[in-house]
Design a protein around this motif. Structure first.
Motif, short mmCIF file in Angstrom:
data_model
loop_
_atom_site.label_atom_id
_atom_site.label_comp_id
_atom_site.label_asym_id
_atom_site.label_seq_id
_atom_site.Cartn_x
_atom_site.Cartn_y
_atom_site.Cartn_z
N SER A 1 4.01 19.97 -5.75
CA SER A 1 3.49 20.18 -4.39
C SER A 1 3.00 18.87 -3.78
CB SER A 1 2.36 21.19 -4.42
OG SER A 1 1.38 20.72 -5.30
N GLU A 2 3.04 17.80 -4.58
CA GLU A 2 2.60 16.47 -4.11
C GLU A 2 3.50 15.99 -2.96
OE1 GLU A 2 -0.10 13.38 -4.56
OE2 GLU A 2 0.02 15.18 -5.78
N ARG A 3 2.85 15.50 -1.88
CA ARG A 3 3.63 14.92 -0.76
C ARG A 3 2.98 13.60 -0.35
NH1 ARG A 3 6.10 18.41 -2.27
NH2 ARG A 3 7.17 20.11 -1.22
N ILE A 4 3.81 12.68 0.15
CA ILE A 4 3.26 11.40 0.62
C ILE A 4 3.10 11.51 2.13
CG2 ILE A 4 3.60 8.91 0.63
CD1 ILE A 4 5.86 9.60 -1.50
N LEU B 1 0.82 -1.21 0.00
CA LEU B 1 0.00 0.00 0.00
C LEU B 1 0.86 1.27 0.00
CD1 LEU B 1 -3.05 -0.43 -0.10
CD2 LEU B 1 -3.16 0.60 2.15
N PRO B 2 1.79 1.39 0.97
CA PRO B 2 2.63 2.60 0.94
C PRO B 2 3.49 2.69 -0.31
CG PRO B 2 3.31 1.11 2.70
CD PRO B 2 2.04 0.58 2.16
N ILE B 3 3.94 1.53 -0.83
CA ILE B 3 4.76 1.57 -2.04
C ILE B 3 3.92 2.09 -3.21
CG2 ILE B 3 5.99 0.15 -3.74
CD1 ILE B 3 7.09 -1.48 -1.49
N ALA B 4 2.66 1.63 -3.26
CA ALA B 4 1.79 2.11 -4.33
C ALA B 4 1.60 3.62 -4.21
CB ALA B 4 0.45 1.39 -4.25
N LYS B 5 1.48 4.09 -2.94
CA LYS B 5 1.31 5.53 -2.73
C LYS B 5 2.54 6.29 -3.21
CE LYS B 5 -1.79 6.10 1.17
NZ LYS B 5 -1.79 6.32 2.61
N THR C 1 7.48 0.33 8.67
CA THR C 1 8.69 -0.22 8.09
C THR C 1 9.67 0.92 7.85
OG1 THR C 1 7.20 -1.70 6.93
CG2 THR C 1 9.50 -1.78 6.26
N SER C 2 10.86 0.79 8.44
CA SER C 2 11.77 1.95 8.38
C SER C 2 12.21 2.25 6.95
CB SER C 2 12.96 1.72 9.29
OG SER C 2 13.63 0.56 8.90
N GLU C 3 12.41 1.19 6.14
CA GLU C 3 12.86 1.43 4.77
C GLU C 3 11.82 2.22 3.98
OE1 GLU C 3 13.23 -1.37 6.29
OE2 GLU C 3 15.24 -2.18 5.91
N ILE C 4 10.55 1.88 4.23
CA ILE C 4 9.48 2.58 3.51
C ILE C 4 9.40 4.02 3.97
CG2 ILE C 4 6.95 2.66 3.24
CD1 ILE C 4 7.03 -0.27 2.78
N ASN C 5 9.60 4.22 5.28
CA ASN C 5 9.61 5.60 5.77
C ASN C 5 10.73 6.41 5.13
OD1 ASN C 5 7.42 5.67 7.36
ND2 ASN C 5 8.48 5.05 9.22
N ARG C 6 11.90 5.75 5.01
CA ARG C 6 13.03 6.45 4.38
C ARG C 6 12.69 6.78 2.93
NH1 ARG C 6 16.71 3.39 7.36
NH2 ARG C 6 17.17 1.98 5.67
N LEU C 7 12.05 5.81 2.25
CA LEU C 7 11.68 6.01 0.85
C LEU C 7 10.72 7.19 0.73
CD1 LEU C 7 11.79 4.89 -2.06
CD2 LEU C 7 9.78 3.55 -1.50
N THR C 8 9.66 7.20 1.56
CA THR C 8 8.69 8.29 1.43
C THR C 8 9.34 9.61 1.77
OG1 THR C 8 7.94 7.78 3.65
CG2 THR C 8 6.55 7.02 1.88
N SER C 9 10.21 9.62 2.81
CA SER C 9 10.77 10.92 3.15
C SER C 9 11.74 11.39 2.08
CB SER C 9 11.39 10.92 4.55
OG SER C 9 12.55 10.18 4.54
N SER C 10 12.43 10.45 1.39
CA SER C 10 13.33 10.95 0.36
C SER C 10 12.56 11.42 -0.87
CB SER C 10 14.43 9.95 0.00
OG SER C 10 13.89 8.73 -0.33
N ILE C 11 11.43 10.77 -1.15
CA ILE C 11 10.60 11.25 -2.27
C ILE C 11 10.04 12.63 -1.92
CG2 ILE C 11 8.45 10.85 -3.55
CD1 ILE C 11 10.34 8.88 -4.52
N ASN C 12 9.60 12.78 -0.66
CA ASN C 12 9.09 14.09 -0.24
C ASN C 12 10.18 15.15 -0.36
OD1 ASN C 12 6.55 13.27 0.27
ND2 ASN C 12 6.83 12.97 2.46
#
Ligand code: ADP
Length: 461
Positions: free
Chosen positions: A211-214, A193-197, A220-231
């Motif tokens: 202006s899009e943000r996740i 789900l978060p990966i799809a987001k 899951t720490s890796e997913i958090n890192r992924l979302t924060s780096s995309i942000n």
């Protein structure tokens, strides 16, 4: 072939469950079966011994037997699924289960064959009667033949036990498979789900919606890192985009004002409204110089920011250089009523002297521009073991906090409705930074509206 995460995870979970259950079943069967067979054999022998003891106590010396008791033992054995035949020493049959109830004996034999073959179909057993001697005071007084199904047989209890154990294991297996499927798909859902987001958001970003943000907070720490780096990426892109727009607007604005002034002055002179006297021509000239300076700045910037900024490095004393530059500026500072002082001793560095002096000139002219009358500017050169610092600080207007991260961007000016007299082109610090970075150093700023600004250039030795 690509498979989605959900399917992949579910399949792996199910596979792990199947493998573990199969392994447990196979190992349990191998080890348990051996022990079980030993147990069954042992149990059989124990029962046989009990019958022999029971029969031998019925001998009453001189070939006399307690016939009633023998019958009772025999019937009891038969009821427990054992077929026995008792003979005395001369071979005369005292009691025979087949005589007593032949039908039941046949059923017992069939049952034994059936039990064994249902569990061990590969074993070919047959019904045998094994003779055991009956002793009285160390002498054999008779024989009891106990019928059994060889090499061993299973009673209904034994069979029930081993079959329920297997059923239990199959039950556990089915249960684990079910749980594996459920947990696998829950886990997969939580991961996918978060990966799809993230995918969706990065697609939006790629399409220019910076202006899009996740927002998801995953465990899951890796997913958090992924979302924060995309942000973070979106934020930088948004900032870059903003700066680019501002840059275009600034260049246009910067050029429009002097060009418009020039145009109106020229038209006034052509139309004869104004006399083309020295004063008017001088003002036109000033505007042209302004345009020229700006174009020059842009040109310089593109040269300095291009990857191969050529440095002509020589060894020299920075303190000497800074002192000389302060001397050049002294009259300007005096004219504005600003005190300027210097501290520092000899610091030899290997650098491009002209370019470093350009940086110092930029910092000094900014300090001059942004310090009010009666203010003070301090310049110092300090050396540490492996760096040299040039510090220019003033107690001037300072830079608003929100502008600090941007002042090294080209054309960025803290005061957007800039006073045309003080405002430069907003390229000075950008050029300075490019030069210092090319030297492998850093340039930093501490500034606040209350205390003024401090620029620190750090150069490696
Ligand atoms: P400019 O030519 O406009 O001075 P710079 O790149 O040198 O361009 O500086 C960018 C901006 O940083 C300036 O417009 C000003 O707002 C701010 N700034 C630079 N130095 C100082 C200073 N010493 N005090 C206050 N603001 C400063």
């Amino acid at each position: 072939m690509t498979v989605n995460l959900r399917t992949k995870l579910s399949i792996s979970y199910v596979l792990v469950a199947i493998i573990s259950v199969l392994l447990i079943m196979v190992l349990a069967n191998i080890f348990l079966d051996k022990h079980f067979r030993d147990y069954v054999k042992h149990n059989q022998e124990q029962k046989n011994r009990e019958i022999i003891t029971a029969i031998s106590t019925q001998y009453q010396s001189n070939d006399k037997w307690n016939m009633e008791a023998i019958e009772a033992v025999g019937v009891n054995a038969l009821e427990n699924g054992l077929i026995i035949k008792v003979k005395d020493i001369s071979g005369k049959v005292l009691w025979d289960a087949t005589d007593h109830n032949n039908g039941m004996c046949q059923r017992i034999i069939e049952q034994m064959a059936h039990n064994v073959s249902s569990r061990y179909p590969y074993i070919k057993g047959d019904y045998t009667e094994v003779p055991y001697p009956i002793k009285y005071e160390y002498n054999q007084v008779g024989v009891v033949e106990i019928g059994s199904y060889g090499p061993y047989y299973l009673s209904n209890h034994d069979l029930l036990f081993i079959n329920s154990l297997n059923k239990l294991m199959i039950g556990v297996g089915v249960f684990s498979l079910f749980f594996a499927l459920v947990i696998g798909s829950i886990m997969a859902r939580r991961l996918s789900l978060p990966i799809a987001k993230v995918t969706e958001a990065s697609q939006a970003i790629a399409n220019g919606y910076y202006s899009e943000r996740i927002e998801s907070e995953s465990s899951t720490s890796e997913i958090n890192r992924l979302t924060s780096s995309i942000n973070h990426l979106a934020e930088s892109l948004e900032k870059q985009e903003l700066l680019r727009k501002r840059l275009t607007a600034d260049v246009a604005h910067e050029l429009r004002t002097p060009i418009a002034t020039l145009q109106s002055h020229m038209e006034a002179m052509i139309d004869g409204i104004w006399k083309p006297d020295t004063e008017r021509l001088k003002s036109c000239h000033e505007e042209i110089v302004r345009i020229g300076r700006m174009v020059g700045g842009l040109e310089k910037l593109s040269r300095y920011e291009s990857e191969n900024l050529v440095l002509e490095k020589v060894s020299f004393d920075v303190t000497d250089l800074v002192k000389a530059l302060i001397n050049n500026f002294e009259s300007n500072f005096l004219a504005k009523g600003i005190k300027i002082n210097f501290s520092g001793s000899t610091q030899i560095i290997l650098a491009d002297r002209d370019k470093i002096s350009q940086v110092v000139v930029n910092l000094l002219s900014n300090a001059l521009k942004y310090t009010l009358e009666g203010g003070e500017v301090k310049v110092s050169v300090k050396g540490t073991e492996d760096t040299t610092k040039i510090i220019v600080s003033d107690n001037g207007t300072g830079i608003p906090e929100e502008d600090i991260p941007n002042i090294f961007e080209r054309f960025y000016r803290a005061d957007k409705s800039r006073n045309r007299l003080t405002g430069g082109a907003g390229i000075g610090l950008t050029i300075s930074k490019a030069i210092i970075v090319a030297h492998g150093g850093t340039i930093a700023v501490n500034s606040s509206r209350e205390t003024g600004s401090e620029f620190v250039v750090t150069l490696p030795k």
